[in-house]
Design an enzyme around this catalytic site. Structure first.
Site, short mmCIF file in Angstrom:
data_model
loop_
_atom_site.label_atom_id
_atom_site.label_comp_id
_atom_site.label_asym_id
_atom_site.label_seq_id
_atom_site.Cartn_x
_atom_site.Cartn_y
_atom_site.Cartn_z
CB THR A 171 4.82 6.45 3.78
OG1 THR A 171 6.32 6.57 3.85
CG2 THR A 171 4.77 5.91 2.42
CE LYS A 201 16.87 8.36 3.63
NZ LYS A 201 16.81 7.05 4.21
CD GLN A 204 13.50 4.43 -2.35
OE1 GLN A 204 13.01 3.42 -2.20
NE2 GLN A 204 12.95 5.81 -1.61
CG ASN A 248 4.48 3.47 8.46
OD1 ASN A 248 5.12 4.02 7.62
ND2 ASN A 248 4.80 3.81 9.85
N GLY A 295 13.29 2.17 7.07
CA GLY A 295 12.49 0.92 7.10
C GLY A 295 11.76 0.65 5.64
CG ASP A 296 9.89 -1.50 2.16
OD1 ASP A 296 9.49 -0.57 1.67
OD2 ASP A 296 9.66 -2.76 1.88
CE LYS A 339 9.30 5.41 -4.05
NZ LYS A 339 8.90 4.59 -3.06
CE LYS A 395 12.89 -0.42 -0.28
NZ LYS A 395 11.88 0.62 -0.06
CB SER A 444 14.00 9.47 5.02
OG SER A 444 13.41 8.47 5.81
P1 NDP Z 1 4.59 -3.01 6.94
O1 NDP Z 1 5.39 -4.18 7.21
O2 NDP Z 1 4.35 -1.97 8.21
O3 NDP Z 1 3.27 -3.60 6.44
C1 NDP Z 1 2.94 -4.25 5.45
C2 NDP Z 1 1.48 -4.46 5.31
O4 NDP Z 1 1.09 -5.18 3.94
C3 NDP Z 1 0.86 -5.56 6.26
O5 NDP Z 1 -0.48 -5.37 6.67
C4 NDP Z 1 1.45 -6.88 5.39
O6 NDP Z 1 0.46 -8.13 6.23
C5 NDP Z 1 0.91 -6.42 4.29
N1 NDP Z 1 1.47 -7.34 3.38
C6 NDP Z 1 2.76 -7.69 3.12
N2 NDP Z 1 3.11 -8.32 2.33
C7 NDP Z 1 2.05 -8.95 1.75
C8 NDP Z 1 1.63 -9.74 0.85
N3 NDP Z 1 2.61 -10.41 0.03
N4 NDP Z 1 0.28 -9.84 0.58
C9 NDP Z 1 -0.73 -9.34 1.25
N5 NDP Z 1 -0.20 -8.33 2.14
C10 NDP Z 1 1.09 -8.03 2.41
O7 NDP Z 1 5.02 -2.28 5.67
P2 NDP Z 1 4.86 -0.57 5.26
O8 NDP Z 1 3.43 -0.05 5.52
O9 NDP Z 1 6.09 -0.01 5.72
O10 NDP Z 1 4.99 -0.81 3.65
C11 NDP Z 1 3.97 -1.21 2.55
C12 NDP Z 1 4.12 -0.95 1.20
O11 NDP Z 1 4.53 0.45 1.26
C13 NDP Z 1 5.36 -1.67 0.95
O12 NDP Z 1 5.20 -1.69 -0.48
C14 NDP Z 1 6.45 -0.50 0.70
O13 NDP Z 1 7.79 -0.69 -0.04
C15 NDP Z 1 5.77 0.74 0.77
N6 NDP Z 1 6.21 1.91 1.26
C16 NDP Z 1 6.60 2.39 2.57
C17 NDP Z 1 7.25 3.12 3.03
C18 NDP Z 1 7.41 3.71 4.36
O14 NDP Z 1 7.91 4.60 4.87
N7 NDP Z 1 7.19 2.40 5.30
C19 NDP Z 1 7.62 4.14 2.10
C20 NDP Z 1 7.25 4.06 0.66
C21 NDP Z 1 6.74 2.86 0.20
P3 NDP Z 1 1.38 -8.93 6.99
O15 NDP Z 1 1.38 -8.34 8.45
O16 NDP Z 1 0.20 -10.09 7.34
O17 NDP Z 1 2.48 -9.41 6.39
#
Ligand code: NDP
Length: 455
Positions: A212, A93, A114, A243, A168-169, A117, A129, A387
């Site tokens: 999250t 997962k 993961q 997200n 998603g991620d 977690k 992943k 999830s």
């Molecule tokens: P999204 O794609 O919804 O958002 C990612 C955000 O982070 C955007 O604002 C993006 O900006 C920014 N970002 C991405 N890469 C970079 C970078 N290299 N430098 C600066 N800013 C960056 O992703 P999520 O919110 O889903 O995920 C965010 C983090 O949380 C990740 O590390 C993910 O692995 C983790 N996570 C997510 C979960 C989930 O349920 N969604 C669960 C657990 C962990 P831009 O739009 O400019 O790319």
């Protein structure tokens, strides 16, 4: 903390030699093995069963070509990945990341994290992943759909509701999950809970979108309470505007905190009057725009936009009041210097919404400055936990109310904090929730691996 245990040191050297050119994966394994030293010292039986050696090697690694046709009729080729890391306690997962920086080392670090977690959530989920170096930014809906269909055409051979359930991620939101689910169903002619984060009209769970970010705040709230603090009236710095960041902002604000920043990969907003979340949702969730559009559209006169990382945020001592930092963007976004700036501005707590957002140097700074540190594995586990709840609902062919899911999520996060806290105390490192998370997450998987023999 240093790795001094001879057995684990030797194992880490072998991991480094075998996984060259994958610094993120090595970083994640180094942290885990370092904090597992007291376990290795107490549990010769786990060493004899080869658990440490086996847990750092993925059970299966799948890499594949993803060809698709862009809007101008040109063929594009991306690379797809799925790492099925560990299935000792349940089906693999973990999410799918779509971002140009994706390569094997990123997916392996995420898959490895993961495992622990998912174990912490107490739900029966193994670790996996996946993703691709495809960049959904700037692509039309048609291009995203054709990519997702091609990606799933191969991935569908390797996943299933009882085998491997992606989600998603970064870069993979409701739109992408919808296209992938549609293609899976078409190829396999079966309607199962093979993906989570699905839309509410076709098997998704209420509160998964929020999970999250909300879960991060539930965990942080427990960590703060255990240390005589709370969110009330605190200034919170959040990175990202995706997200996780959006729903962390929402819940922290509900708890009475003032969130003063959000960011994207180009720059950040500093809004001392508190982030206007409805506007951020409109820009990011509806229009898929850039965060700088916030300026000019918000009524908050004091809001500022700056290019660059939020962690350079006026980050010279005394320039802003900062109490709590919630990094919610990406890995290694906070380095040692940024961590020092957080401390210098009065930050006393960091809890990670993103995966591995703090470098090892940053973590050292947290401990040196007595900053409360909630590591990603524990603090952001609410997404995968929900999830898991989506999988349960799909299996029952029922759907639960928002309140029911949210309450279960809240309880899971309270229990995750308790497990980290108790393990940190039991193994002689009270208050070190990083060690607590790694140890508590590891032990459950390790017992299962030992019981199932050398597989
Ligand atoms: P999204 O794609 O919804 O958002 C990612 C955000 O982070 C955007 O604002 C993006 O900006 C920014 N970002 C991405 N890469 C970079 C970078 N290299 N430098 C600066 N800013 C960056 O992703 P999520 O919110 O889903 O995920 C965010 C983090 O949380 C990740 O590390 C993910 O692995 C983790 N996570 C997510 C979960 C989930 O349920 N969604 C669960 C657990 C962990 P831009 O739009 O400019 O790319």
């Amino acid at each position: 903390m240093e790795l001094t245990n001879g057995y684990l040191k030797d194992l880490l050297e072998r991991v480094k030699a075998r996984n060259q050119g994958e610094p993120e994966f090595i970083e994640a394994v180094t942290e885990v093995l370092t904090t597992l030293q007291p376990v290795a010292e107490k549990r010769q039986d786990l060493i004899d069963a080869g658990v440490f050696e086996r847990i750092v090697e993925p059970e299966r690694q799948i890499i594949f070509r993803v060809p698709w046709v862009d809007d101008s009729g040109k063929v594009q080729v991306n690379r797809g990945f799925r790492i099925q890391f560990n299935s000792a306690i349940g089906p693999y997962k973990g999410g799918l990341r779509l971002h140009p920086s994706v390569y094997l080392g990123i997916i392996k670090f995420l898959g490895f994290e993961q495992i622990f977690k998912n174990s912490l959530t107490t739900l029966p989920m193994g670790g996996g992943k996946g993703g691709s170096d495809f960049d959904p930014k700037g692509k039309s809906d048609g291009e995203v759909m054709r990519f997702c269909q091609s990606f799933m055409t191969e991935l569908s051979k390797h996943i299933g509701a009882d085998c491997d359930v992606p989600a998603g991620d970064i870069g993979t939101g409701a739109r992408e999950i919808g296209y992938m689910f549609g293609q899976y169903k078409r190829l396999r002619n079966e309607f199962t809970g093979v993906l989570t984060g699905k839309g509410l009209t076709y098997g998704g769970s209420l509160a998964r979108t929020q999970a999250t970010g909300y879960g991060l705040c539930y965990f942080t709230d427990e960590m703060l309470k255990a240390n005589g603090k709370s969110f009330k009236d605190q200034a919170v710095v959040i990175s990202g505007s995706g997200n996780v960041a959006i729903y962390a902002t929402e819940k922290a604000t509900q708890y009475g905190a003032k969130v003063v920043t959000v960011s994207d990969s180009n720059g950040y907003i500093y809004d001392p009057d508190g982030i206007d979340l409805d506007l951020v949702k409109q820009i990011k969730e509806v229009e898929r725009g850039r965060i700088k559009e916030y300026i000019g559209r918000t009524a908050h006169k004091n809001a500022e936009y700056h290019d660059g990382s939020v962690w350079t945020l006026k980050c010279n001592a005394g320039s802003i009041k900062l109490d709590i930092a919630l990094p919610c963007a990406t890995q290694n976004e906070i380095n040692g210097e940024a961590a020092k700036a957080i401390a210098a501005n009065g930050g006393y707590a960091v809890a990670e919404g993103a995966n591995m957002p703090s470098t090892p140097e940053a973590i050292e700074v947290y401990f040196a400055n007595n900053i409360l540190y909630g590591p990603a594995k524990a603090a952001n586990a609410g997404g995968v936990a929900t999830s898991g709840l989506e999988m349960s609902q799909n299996s029952e062919r029922l759907s639960w109310s928002f309140e029911e899911v949210d309450e279960k999520l809240h309880n899971i996060m309270i229990n995750i904090f308790k497990s980290c806290d108790e393990a940190s105390k039991e193994y002689g490192m009270p208050g070190n929730y990083m060690a607590g998370a790694n140890i508590a997450g590891f032990l459950k998987v390790a017992e299962a691996m030992k019981a199932q023999g050398c597989v």
